[in-house]
Design a protein around this motif. Structure first.
Motif, PDB file in Angstrom:
ATOM      1  N   PRO A   1     -23.977   7.555  38.384  1.00  0.00           N
ATOM      2  CA  PRO A   1     -25.090   7.350  37.823  1.00  0.00           C
ATOM      3  C   PRO A   1     -24.734   7.018  36.199  1.00  0.00           C
ATOM      4  O   PRO A   1     -23.998   8.200  35.967  1.00  0.00           O
ATOM      5  N   CYS A   2     -25.226   6.612  34.928  1.00  0.00           N
ATOM      6  CA  CYS A   2     -25.253   6.728  33.577  1.00  0.00           C
ATOM      7  C   CYS A   2     -25.852   7.607  33.361  1.00  0.00           C
ATOM      8  O   CYS A   2     -26.747   8.337  34.047  1.00  0.00           O
ATOM      9  N   GLY A   3     -26.160   7.943  31.728  1.00  0.00           N
ATOM     10  CA  GLY A   3     -26.648   9.372  31.372  1.00  0.00           C
ATOM     11  C   GLY A   3     -27.986   8.836  31.301  1.00  0.00           C
ATOM     12  O   GLY A   3     -28.609  10.161  31.948  1.00  0.00           O
ATOM     13  N   ILE A   4     -28.718   8.360  30.857  1.00  0.00           N
ATOM     14  CA  ILE A   4     -29.922   7.875  31.828  1.00  0.00           C
ATOM     15  C   ILE A   4     -30.336   8.175  32.874  1.00  0.00           C
ATOM     16  O   ILE A   4     -31.343   9.464  33.117  1.00  0.00           O
ATOM     17  N   CYS A   5     -29.814   7.437  33.834  1.00  0.00           N
ATOM     18  CA  CYS A   5     -30.421   8.390  34.996  1.00  0.00           C
ATOM     19  C   CYS A   5     -30.024   9.689  35.916  1.00  0.00           C
ATOM     20  O   CYS A   5     -30.745   9.992  35.748  1.00  0.00           O
TER      21      CYS A   5
ATOM     22  N   ALA B   1     -29.270   2.744  45.546  1.00  0.00           N
ATOM     23  CA  ALA B   1     -30.199   3.683  45.880  1.00  0.00           C
ATOM     24  C   ALA B   1     -30.442   3.711  46.363  1.00  0.00           C
ATOM     25  O   ALA B   1     -31.471   3.125  46.645  1.00  0.00           O
ATOM     26  N   ALA B   2     -30.286   4.891  47.380  1.00  0.00           N
ATOM     27  CA  ALA B   2     -31.920   5.369  48.313  1.00  0.00           C
ATOM     28  C   ALA B   2     -32.193   6.929  48.214  1.00  0.00           C
ATOM     29  O   ALA B   2     -31.229   7.925  47.678  1.00  0.00           O
ATOM     30  N   VAL B   3     -33.365   7.599  47.507  1.00  0.00           N
ATOM     31  CA  VAL B   3     -33.675   8.443  47.668  1.00  0.00           C
ATOM     32  C   VAL B   3     -34.329   9.633  48.667  1.00  0.00           C
ATOM     33  O   VAL B   3     -34.531   8.416  48.925  1.00  0.00           O
TER      34      VAL B   3
ATOM     35  N   ALA C   1     -30.274   1.115  39.407  1.00  0.00           N
ATOM     36  CA  ALA C   1     -31.545   1.980  41.379  1.00  0.00           C
ATOM     37  C   ALA C   1     -31.518   2.463  41.093  1.00  0.00           C
ATOM     38  O   ALA C   1     -32.235   3.104  42.021  1.00  0.00           O
ATOM     39  N   GLU C   2     -30.910   3.562  40.209  1.00  0.00           N
ATOM     40  CA  GLU C   2     -31.225   5.445  40.617  1.00  0.00           C
ATOM     41  C   GLU C   2     -32.914   5.485  40.009  1.00  0.00           C
ATOM     42  O   GLU C   2     -33.512   5.805  41.274  1.00  0.00           O
TER      43      GLU C   2
END
Length: 131
Positions: free
Chosen positions: A85-89, A28-30, A54-55
């Protein structure tokens, strides 16, 4: 910034993933509104609850450096499919704004763009706590 640059950064981050259990490296890249980019990869743990996506790794790196205004996040996983992305992310992402763009990529040239609002509609966010 062109989104393909952010996808390229996520692909680079994916190389550092520690995924000995799932064998599913994610990068991931923010991109923050200040123009800085923070990379992250998934980091697994034998006690699965200790695993970090990763997020969240990228977001936490940005936040730990004083950044709070996120503009976009690129995510890459399996080379032949889009990895979301998963739910938590998704919940962590919405913490920093409902207008954040998510670039879900296979390659630098093959990606789709969404907002977090599209991927997590009717979310519970900081605004809900202000009522």
């Amino acid at each position: 910034m062109e989104y393909k640059i952010l996808v390229k950064e996520a692909l680079e981050a994916q190389k550092y993933a520690y995924a000995p259990y799932s064998h599913f490296p994610v990068g991931a890249a923010v991109l923050t509104k200040s123009g800085r980019i923070y990379r992250g990869c998934n980091i697994e743990c034998a006690s699965y609850g200790g695993t970090n996506c990763a997020e969240r790794t990228a977001i936490f790196k940005a936040v730990s450096e004083g950044e709070r205004d996120i503009e976009a996040i690129a995510v890459v996983g399996a080379a032949d499919e889009y990895t979301f992305p998963c739910g938590i992310c998704r919940q962590v992402i919405v913490e920093y704004g409902k207008d954040i763009k998510l670039i879900i990529g296979k390659t630098e040239e093959d990606y789709k763009v969404f907002t977090i609002e599209e991927l997590l509609p009717n979310s519970f966010s900081p605004e809900d706590l202000e009522r």
